[in-house]
Design a protein around this motif. Structure first.
Motif, PDB file in Angstrom:
ATOM      1  N   ILE A  77       0.729  -1.178  -0.032  1.00 38.85           N
ATOM      2  CA  ILE A  77      -0.028   0.143   0.044  1.00 38.85           C
ATOM      3  C   ILE A  77       1.015   1.408  -0.065  1.00 38.85           C
ATOM      4  N   SER A  78       1.921   1.344   0.801  1.00 42.53           N
ATOM      5  CA  SER A  78       2.682   2.364   0.843  1.00 42.53           C
ATOM      6  C   SER A  78       3.609   2.639  -0.463  1.00 42.53           C
ATOM      7  N   ARG A  79       4.109   1.543  -0.971  1.00 42.93           N
ATOM      8  CA  ARG A  79       4.617   1.843  -2.480  1.00 42.93           C
ATOM      9  C   ARG A  79       3.625   2.197  -3.352  1.00 42.93           C
ATOM     10  N   THR A  80       2.449   1.846  -3.292  1.00 41.92           N
ATOM     11  CA  THR A  80       1.444   2.302  -4.457  1.00 41.92           C
ATOM     12  C   THR A  80       1.185   3.637  -4.165  1.00 41.92           C
ATOM     13  N   GLN A  84       1.704   6.779  -6.810  1.00 39.80           N
ATOM     14  CA  GLN A  84       0.646   7.513  -7.172  1.00 39.80           C
ATOM     15  C   GLN A  84       0.993   9.044  -7.011  1.00 39.80           C
ATOM     16  N   ALA A  85       1.606   9.500  -5.693  1.00 42.92           N
ATOM     17  CA  ALA A  85       1.728  10.702  -5.499  1.00 42.92           C
ATOM     18  C   ALA A  85       2.808  11.316  -6.646  1.00 42.92           C
ATOM     19  N   GLU A  86       4.042  10.383  -6.645  1.00 42.43           N
ATOM     20  CA  GLU A  86       4.931  10.750  -7.742  1.00 42.43           C
ATOM     21  C   GLU A  86       4.333  11.085  -9.139  1.00 42.43           C
ATOM     22  N   GLN A  88       1.233  12.025  -9.561  1.00 45.18           N
ATOM     23  CA  GLN A  88       0.245  13.279  -9.803  1.00 45.18           C
ATOM     24  C   GLN A  88       1.335  14.444  -9.704  1.00 45.18           C
ATOM     25  N   ARG A  89       2.528  14.367  -8.987  1.00 46.70           N
ATOM     26  CA  ARG A  89       3.492  15.398  -8.785  1.00 46.70           C
ATOM     27  C   ARG A  89       3.989  15.868 -10.542  1.00 46.70           C
ATOM     28  N   GLU A  90       4.367  14.639 -10.916  1.00 40.94           N
ATOM     29  CA  GLU A  90       4.983  15.063 -12.273  1.00 40.94           C
ATOM     30  C   GLU A  90       3.837  15.446 -13.357  1.00 40.94           C
ATOM     31  N   LYS A  91       2.613  15.192 -13.210  1.00 40.81           N
ATOM     32  CA  LYS A  91       1.458  15.683 -14.211  1.00 40.81           C
ATOM     33  C   LYS A  91       1.219  17.103 -13.590  1.00 40.81           C
ATOM     34  N   THR A  92       1.330  17.294 -12.413  1.00 41.06           N
ATOM     35  CA  THR A  92       1.175  19.005 -12.091  1.00 41.06           C
ATOM     36  C   THR A  92       2.384  19.673 -12.575  1.00 41.06           C
TER      37      THR A  92
END
Length: 104
Positions: A77-80, A84-86, A88-92
């Motif tokens: 779960i932590s890796r997922t 996902q956060a990375e 989203q950060r790249e998209k932003t």
């Protein structure tokens, strides 16, 4: 030959988990948190001639002691979430540059 040695090891209940480390809980009680699971497993091993039938009870007991499945699940779960956060950060970041380039 290794398979026959393992089968002999698993079938000999005196060989296999004869006693618990102690009969006491961490807070001084009469039973530890996994004692009931140990008793189920121990009873199963003494009642059966086929140890394979007791593997589920053994797995439950070992999970209670070590929490490996729980830890593996939490790590997954932590890796997922991190991935996902990375993403989203790249998209932003890419979106911000697109806006900047559009107006500058």
């Amino acid at each position: 030959q290794a398979e026959s040695l393992i089968a002999r090891f698993l079938s000999d209940s005196s060989y296999f988990f004869v006693t618990m480390a102690s009969g006491f809980g961490t807070k001084g009680g009469k039973e530890g948190r996994c004692f009931s699971l140990w008793m189920d497993f121990s009873e199963c091993m003494s009642d059966t001639s086929e140890p394979n039938k007791c593997f589920a009870k053994r797995d439950d007991y070992l999970e209670c002691l070590h929490h490996r499945k729980e830890i593996n699940r939490m790590n997954t779960i932590s890796r997922t979430v991190t991935k996902q956060a990375e993403t989203q950060r790249e998209k932003t970041y890419e979106g911000a540059w697109a806006i900047f380039n559009k107006y500058c």
